[in-house]
Design an enzyme around this catalytic site. Structure first.
Site, PDB file in Angstrom:
ATOM      1  N   GLY A  17       1.108   1.971  -4.358  1.00 39.14           N
ATOM      2  CA  GLY A  17       2.234   1.473  -5.375  1.00 39.14           C
ATOM      3  C   GLY A  17       3.317   2.223  -5.098  1.00 39.14           C
ATOM      4  CB  ALA A  18       6.841   1.342  -4.783  1.00 41.94           C
ATOM      5  CG  ASP A  30       5.778  -1.221  -1.199  1.00 43.80           C
ATOM      6  OD1 ASP A  30       5.416  -2.356  -1.690  1.00 43.80           O
ATOM      7  OD2 ASP A  30       5.374  -0.469  -1.630  1.00 43.80           O
ATOM      8  CE  LYS A  52      -0.105  -4.387  -0.099  1.00 40.74           C
ATOM      9  NZ  LYS A  52      -0.100  -3.109   1.075  1.00 40.74           N
TER      10      LYS A  52
HETATM   11  O1  MRU Z   1      -0.147  -0.717  -0.201  1.00 43.53           O
HETATM   12  P1  MRU Z   1       0.013  -0.581  -1.576  1.00 43.53           P
HETATM   13  O2  MRU Z   1      -1.001  -1.016  -2.545  1.00 43.53           O
HETATM   14  O3  MRU Z   1       0.772   0.714  -1.773  1.00 43.53           O
HETATM   15  O4  MRU Z   1       1.406  -1.733  -1.876  1.00 43.53           O
HETATM   16  C1  MRU Z   1       1.665  -1.930  -3.261  1.00 43.53           C
HETATM   17  C2  MRU Z   1       2.726  -3.146  -3.334  1.00 43.53           C
HETATM   18  O5  MRU Z   1       2.863  -3.659  -2.482  1.00 43.53           O
HETATM   19  C3  MRU Z   1       3.277  -3.324  -4.379  1.00 43.53           C
HETATM   20  O6  MRU Z   1       3.359  -4.581  -4.748  1.00 43.53           O
HETATM   21  C4  MRU Z   1       4.652  -2.685  -4.507  1.00 43.53           C
HETATM   22  O7  MRU Z   1       4.247  -1.184  -4.258  1.00 43.53           O
HETATM   23  C5  MRU Z   1       5.409  -2.916  -5.241  1.00 43.53           C
HETATM   24  S1  MRU Z   1       5.280  -2.518  -6.970  1.00 43.53           S
HETATM   25  C6  MRU Z   1       5.128  -0.572  -6.803  1.00 43.53           C
END
Ligand code: MRU
Length: 365
Positions: free
Chosen positions: A52-53, A240, A251
């Protein structure tokens, strides 16, 4: 936020150890992993112990501080540069990672340049902590701004996990939901399962259970038809990386959700702190998209009836796969971007407005 009634952040520093909620084990087990040095932290980011970002960004900032704490005085600069390169190489898409590493490097530059290594160590830890605290506060404010857009009785659709597990606290896309519920509104959440790693069913659903929020998981292919038949009032997702023109990486599967929302006439919002904006990225075409191991598509993980975590193959042995972790939603499909400074349009002007609000806040610091 709360896990079985106890307040937790996703990442925090204890001495020189970074503590991380191990997101690979959820929803089956709640465990905290201790990363003792910047190498272990880099590994935890790459293997998605932390994901998560915002959480990646905070972990990257703390990992950078660990690198500074470890650096020997006779090779300080080289060691710190090597640690930064190792952390940067973990996950390419989340802008928050690069933002946090650069901030810690900038904070240590004045003391380190005059040989004040003790001062550099203090500055690195303070800056990493500040980044984590700012992330939590930005997400809390995203909740306040976003809650105004959430009507009482709203059915909100979300993709992946952009809740508090994806940040230090509160989350981005789910923060308006949590804030609206605290204001006394009734809110229901449709959770996209989010293949291949199932962050929706494994993490978002778990978070919503912890928070007592009514929800249902939908397989990814189902959400468009639920939108089309009037069972969704709005979509809120995280991001992200946001380009300077308002294009948004999130995602994989976010772009189809945005197309379906446009077709159904449903507002599609992106919630993200300004640390996710990359002003050097002119448009979505320039956002680096992480390609992950094809096995994540070819196999699924789950718990068998005996409680063991097990991997099973769901495609024939000779089949290969592609596994892009993110897609880009063009700005024209985004109704607005909910930032800690308010809702801005997904346009170059809106993005510039959010960045100048951030600059102004910095100058008041
Ligand atoms: O691959 P991840 O689980 O790190 O991806 C996370 C996402 O795509 C979230 O939707 C994204 O980080 C936005 S919210 C922090």
């Amino acid at each position: 936020v709360n896990v079985e009634g106890r307040h937790h952040r996703t990442v925090w520093l204890e001495g020189s150890d970074l503590c991380l909620i191990d997101q690979r084990l959820l929803p089956y087990r709640f465990e905290v992993l201790r990363a003792a040095d910047h190498r272990a932290t880099a590994e935890a980011i790459a293997d998605m112990t932390v994901r998560g970002a915002g959480a990646i960004g905070a972990a990257g900032g703390f990992g950078m501080a660990q690198g500074v704490l470890e650096a020997p005085e006779d090779a300080f600069e080289a060691y710190v540069a090597d640690a930064a390169a190792r952390l940067r190489a973990t996950r390419p898409t989340a802008q928050n990672l690069f933002y946090a590493i650069d901030r810690v490097l900038a904070a240590i530059t004045p003391p380190a340049s005059v040989g004040d290594f003790a001062g550099a160590r203090v500055a690195a830890v303070q800056e990493a902590q500040h980044i984590a605290d700012q992330d939590a506060e930005a997400c809390r404010r995203i909740g306040e701004h976003g809650a105004m857009l959430v009507p009482d009785g709203a059915r909100v659709s979300t993709h992946c996990n952009a809740g508090w597990l994806a940040f230090v606290d509160w989350g981005s896309a789910l923060s308006p939901v949590y804030a609206a519920i605290r204001q006394g509104k009734a809110v229901f959440v449709w959770v996209d399962e989010t293949r291949p790693r199932s962050q929706g069913s494994k993490l978002t659903a778990w978070e919503l259970v912890q928070e007592g929020v009514p929800h249902r998981v939908l397989c990814d292919g189902a959400s468009a038809s639920y939108m089309a038949r009037g069972e969704v009032d709005m979509v809120i997702v995280g991001s992200d990386r946001i380009a300077a023109n308002g294009d948004v990486a999130n995602k994989i599967g976010t772009y189809p959700a945005a197309l379906a929302a446009r077709e159904a006439g449903i507002p599609f919002y992106v919630a993200a702190p300004t640390s996710t904006i990359d002003p050097d990225c002119p448009s979505g075409d320039a956002i680096p998209i992480e390609e992950r191991d094809p096995d994540e598509v070819l196999y699924v993980w789950g718990r068998d009836d005996d409680g063991r975590l097990t991997r099973v193959r769901i495609a024939p042995a000779p089949s290969g796969a592609r596994n892009p972790a993110f897609d880009v939603t063009p700005a024209k499909l985004v109704r607005g971007i909910i930032t800690e400074f308010g809702v801005v349009s997904a346009t170059p002007e809106g993005i510039a407005r959010a960045l100048s609000a951030r600059d102004a806040a910095w100058h008041r610091r």
